[in-house]
Design a protein around this motif. Structure first.
Motif, PDB file in Angstrom:
ATOM      1  N   TRP A 279       0.831  -1.251  -0.135  1.00 50.10           N
ATOM      2  CA  TRP A 279       0.271   0.028   0.343  1.00 50.10           C
ATOM      3  C   TRP A 279       0.725   1.389  -0.027  1.00 50.10           C
ATOM      4  N   ALA A 280       2.048   1.210   0.856  1.00 48.69           N
ATOM      5  CA  ALA A 280       2.843   2.467   0.733  1.00 48.69           C
ATOM      6  C   ALA A 280       4.123   1.863   1.313  1.00 48.69           C
ATOM      7  N   GLY A 281       5.264   2.629   0.968  1.00 47.11           N
ATOM      8  CA  GLY A 281       6.604   2.679   1.250  1.00 47.11           C
ATOM      9  C   GLY A 281       7.222   1.736   0.300  1.00 47.11           C
ATOM     10  N   GLY A 282       8.446   1.195   0.826  1.00 45.79           N
ATOM     11  CA  GLY A 282       9.360   0.346   0.134  1.00 45.79           C
ATOM     12  C   GLY A 282      10.282   1.020  -1.196  1.00 45.79           C
ATOM     13  N   GLY A 283       9.996   2.412  -1.356  1.00 44.14           N
ATOM     14  CA  GLY A 283      10.766   3.187  -2.313  1.00 44.14           C
ATOM     15  C   GLY A 283      11.839   3.928  -1.669  1.00 44.14           C
ATOM     16  N   ALA A 284      12.350   4.968  -2.567  1.00 47.48           N
ATOM     17  CA  ALA A 284      13.700   5.514  -1.858  1.00 47.48           C
ATOM     18  C   ALA A 284      13.626   7.105  -1.976  1.00 47.48           C
ATOM     19  N   ARG A 285      12.309   7.518  -2.048  1.00 47.64           N
ATOM     20  CA  ARG A 285      11.993   9.300  -1.930  1.00 47.64           C
ATOM     21  C   ARG A 285      11.754   9.530  -0.319  1.00 47.64           C
ATOM     22  N   ARG A 286      12.312  10.756   0.017  1.00 48.26           N
ATOM     23  CA  ARG A 286      12.187  11.360   0.925  1.00 48.26           C
ATOM     24  C   ARG A 286      11.723  12.780   0.629  1.00 48.26           C
ATOM     25  N   THR A 287      10.893  13.448   1.373  1.00 49.62           N
ATOM     26  CA  THR A 287      10.222  14.757   0.958  1.00 49.62           C
ATOM     27  C   THR A 287      10.240  15.683   2.248  1.00 49.62           C
TER      28      THR A 287
ATOM     29  N   ASP B 222       6.432   5.252  -3.464  1.00 49.49           N
ATOM     30  CA  ASP B 222       7.855   5.886  -3.575  1.00 49.49           C
ATOM     31  C   ASP B 222       8.595   6.261  -2.454  1.00 49.49           C
ATOM     32  N   MET B 223       7.753   6.366  -1.312  1.00 46.54           N
ATOM     33  CA  MET B 223       8.393   6.847  -0.086  1.00 46.54           C
ATOM     34  C   MET B 223       9.314   5.917   0.549  1.00 46.54           C
ATOM     35  N   ARG B 224      10.106   6.441   1.285  1.00 50.73           N
ATOM     36  CA  ARG B 224      11.020   5.481   2.148  1.00 50.73           C
ATOM     37  C   ARG B 224      10.881   5.956   3.550  1.00 50.73           C
ATOM     38  N   PHE B 225      10.553   4.963   4.427  1.00 52.77           N
ATOM     39  CA  PHE B 225      10.243   4.892   5.602  1.00 52.77           C
ATOM     40  C   PHE B 225      11.760   4.740   6.431  1.00 52.77           C
ATOM     41  N   SER B 226      11.896   4.957   7.693  1.00 54.77           N
ATOM     42  CA  SER B 226      13.122   4.743   8.375  1.00 54.77           C
ATOM     43  C   SER B 226      12.662   4.316   9.888  1.00 54.77           C
ATOM     44  N   GLY B 227      13.532   3.310  10.550  1.00 56.44           N
ATOM     45  CA  GLY B 227      13.478   2.830  11.682  1.00 56.44           C
ATOM     46  C   GLY B 227      12.137   1.972  11.696  1.00 56.44           C
ATOM     47  N   THR B 228      11.614   1.827  12.927  1.00 47.48           N
ATOM     48  CA  THR B 228      10.332   1.224  13.218  1.00 47.48           C
ATOM     49  C   THR B 228       9.095   2.038  12.434  1.00 47.48           C
ATOM     50  N   ILE B 229       8.518   1.326  12.220  1.00 46.73           N
ATOM     51  CA  ILE B 229       7.050   1.816  11.311  1.00 46.73           C
ATOM     52  C   ILE B 229       5.777   1.403  12.145  1.00 46.73           C
ATOM     53  N   SER B 230       4.797   2.196  12.474  1.00 45.33           N
ATOM     54  CA  SER B 230       3.649   1.863  12.923  1.00 45.33           C
ATOM     55  C   SER B 230       2.688   2.517  12.019  1.00 45.33           C
TER      56      SER B 230
ATOM     57  N   GLY C 255      11.413   9.450  12.353  1.00 39.85           N
ATOM     58  CA  GLY C 255      11.684  10.906  12.211  1.00 39.85           C
ATOM     59  C   GLY C 255      10.303  11.704  11.938  1.00 39.85           C
ATOM     60  N   GLY C 256       9.074  11.174  11.980  1.00 39.52           N
ATOM     61  CA  GLY C 256       8.060  11.863  11.771  1.00 39.52           C
ATOM     62  C   GLY C 256       6.694  11.067  11.145  1.00 39.52           C
ATOM     63  N   TYR C 257       5.714  11.589  10.685  1.00 40.00           N
ATOM     64  CA  TYR C 257       4.604  11.057  10.354  1.00 40.00           C
ATOM     65  C   TYR C 257       3.752  11.526   9.079  1.00 40.00           C
ATOM     66  N   TYR C 258       3.146  10.501   8.356  1.00 33.69           N
ATOM     67  CA  TYR C 258       2.838  10.614   6.936  1.00 33.69           C
ATOM     68  C   TYR C 258       1.516  10.340   6.792  1.00 33.69           C
ATOM     69  N   ARG C 259       0.611  10.469   5.807  1.00 34.24           N
ATOM     70  CA  ARG C 259      -0.679  10.128   5.739  1.00 34.24           C
ATOM     71  C   ARG C 259      -0.905   9.818   4.419  1.00 34.24           C
TER      72      ARG C 259
ATOM     73  N   LYS D 218      -3.048   6.022  -3.526  1.00 28.42           N
ATOM     74  CA  LYS D 218      -1.981   6.514  -4.621  1.00 28.42           C
ATOM     75  C   LYS D 218      -1.071   7.496  -4.091  1.00 28.42           C
ATOM     76  N   SER D 219      -1.510   8.452  -3.196  1.00 28.92           N
ATOM     77  CA  SER D 219      -0.381   9.258  -2.755  1.00 28.92           C
ATOM     78  C   SER D 219      -0.191   9.141  -1.164  1.00 28.92           C
ATOM     79  N   ILE D 220       1.100   9.965  -0.989  1.00 31.87           N
ATOM     80  CA  ILE D 220       1.342   9.884   0.662  1.00 31.87           C
ATOM     81  C   ILE D 220       2.001  11.395   0.464  1.00 31.87           C
ATOM     82  N   ARG D 221       1.884  11.846   2.076  1.00 33.69           N
ATOM     83  CA  ARG D 221       2.100  13.532   1.970  1.00 33.69           C
ATOM     84  C   ARG D 221       2.859  13.158   3.550  1.00 33.69           C
ATOM     85  N   TYR D 222       4.225  13.860   3.609  1.00 33.31           N
ATOM     86  CA  TYR D 222       4.919  13.931   4.835  1.00 33.31           C
ATOM     87  C   TYR D 222       4.364  14.889   5.403  1.00 33.31           C
TER      88      TYR D 222
END
Length: 402
Positions: free
Chosen positions: A143-151, A161-169, A184-188, A194-198
């Motif tokens: 559904w989300a993540g697994g990519g290399a992009r940071r915003t 496309d988004m890249r997560f770091s550390g543990t994710i919940s 480092g923070g939170y996303y929606r 289709k899209s994710i926003r930091y």
């Protein structure tokens, strides 16, 4: 076997109508103390459970090893998704693979039910996976993540496309939006995936150094019926509230230099100390969040408006200072369902030595786990041994109605 308990906090200020009248019934649920079969009736089914959620159809979904299990409304448990081997594969649920990482450095304790599926934070693959039905067949997809992009804060990208770091919940709102937390923070993630926003970094008050951005070890998340999301962090130990507009608030918890018995106790949420909590569950109406785990063996109620005080639902002491502790040197943990004391050292122990909340169902009933410590037994005073290691805390309405 059931027993009823009430809050052990007679001095607390109400943070909602008549919350001090809450009554909970403890019920056997699943995973017999002596082991059991992989599936079948709840009171017999074995298999570790470290995360759980429930949907509005009365089904429960359990994370167990590298499987996601399903419990149907008739009380039967069986494997739903996963092969049991760690890996990464989308497709038909029984062929899918996860790398869930329980007890690994990337492990979290989370699974979330939403209107558009069951969502799993797959920490080993740095991705959010969705389990859903298509043409009557259960499927798994990324559904989300697994990519290399940071915003930057407020920026959007393709969800995969988004890249997560550390543990994710994560937590899922009634609209189907998924809020994802990493160190480092939170996303929606949008409800269509289709899209994710930091949305931004964690509140600065959760950092010891005002010149450095906070880094939180997010363990678990949950959302209420209003779309408000809550996360709990372990070391540092905080509860974070995220409103539907994306604003994050440091709701509860504080830093202490030395975790002593004098620093642990109930009080105003921002003044209360939580000792390495691992789990959080929220009442669907948004009135309270319940925090547990780590080196606290109690369940702490946190008023979600930040007012009043935290309160203790279950209280059995903490690692190294518990008066009754589940190992051979201290003997069996004994339930005292009629005790009305406050936190140790001020009062008596009140109930089960719960080591983790694995989640809640759609009605807001809580599910707790008893840890597998050497020589541990779990007796209910006057009733005998609790038959399962996972138990349900069913909330009763005023006057004892369920």
């Amino acid at each position: 076997m059931t027993l009823t308990l009430a809050f052990a906090c007679g001095f607390c200020v109400a943070a909602g109508p008549d919350w001090r009248e809450e009554r909970w019934v403890v019920e056997e649920f699943t995973h017999v103390l002596g082991g059991g079969p992989e599936g079948g009736p709840l009171a017999q089914a074995g298999g570790e459970v470290y995360a759980l959620c429930g949907d509005h159809e009365g089904r429960l979904f359990l994370a167990s090893g590298q499987f996601i299990d399903i419990v149907t409304p008739d009380g039967m448990r069986s494997h739903l998704a996963g092969t049991g081997e760690p890996g990464y594969r989308d497709g038909p649920a029984h062929q899918a693979q996860f790398r869930l990482g329980f007890n690994a450095y990337y492990g979290a304790h989370n699974i979330a039910c939403g209107p558009n599926g069951v969502f799993v934070p797959d920490g080993g693959n740095r991705a959010v996976r969705r389990i859903y039905k298509r043409d009557g067949v259960w499927q798994v997809e990324t559904w989300a993540g697994g990519g290399a992009r940071r915003t930057g804060t407020g920026d959007s990208a393709g969800a995969k496309d988004m890249r997560f770091s550390g543990t994710i919940s994560l937590a899922v709102s009634p609209s189907g939006e998924v809020t994802v937390a990493d160190d480092g923070g939170y996303y929606r993630v949008s409800a269509d995936g289709k899209s994710i926003r930091y949305l931004g970094p964690w509140p600065q008050s959760t950092s010891r150094n005002p010149d450095r951005p906070p880094k939180l070890n997010i363990m678990m998340g949950d959302a209420d019926a209003h779309g408000v999301v809550y996360f709990v962090s372990r070391t540092p130990d905080f509860v974070i509230r995220i409103d539907p507009d994306g604003t994050a608030t440091h709701l509860a918890g504080r830093f202490v230099e030395v975790a002593t018995r004098l620093s642990i106790g109930d009080g105003p949420p921002r003044e209360a100390f939580f000792d390495t909590p691992t789990s959080i569950a929220v009442q669907p109406d948004g009135s309270a969040a319940y925090v547990c785990g780590g080196d606290e063996y109690d369940i702490r109620r946190v008023p979600t408006d930040g007012n009043g005080t935290t309160a203790t639902l279950m209280n059995n002491g903490r690692w190294g200072i518990a008066s009754i502790h589940p190992n051979r040197s201290r003997g069996a943990a004994v339930v005292k369902p009629n005790a009305t004391g406050r936190l140790r050292p001020d009062g008596e122990l009140t109930d089960l030595m719960v080591s983790h909340l694995v989640g809640r169902d759609a009605q807001g009933n809580l599910y707790g786990a008893i840890n597998f410590w050497t020589g541990m037994t779990q007796y209910v005073e006057g009733r005998g041994l609790l038959g399962t290691r996972l138990f349900r805390l069913r909330r009763e309405a005023a006057g004892g109605r369920s």
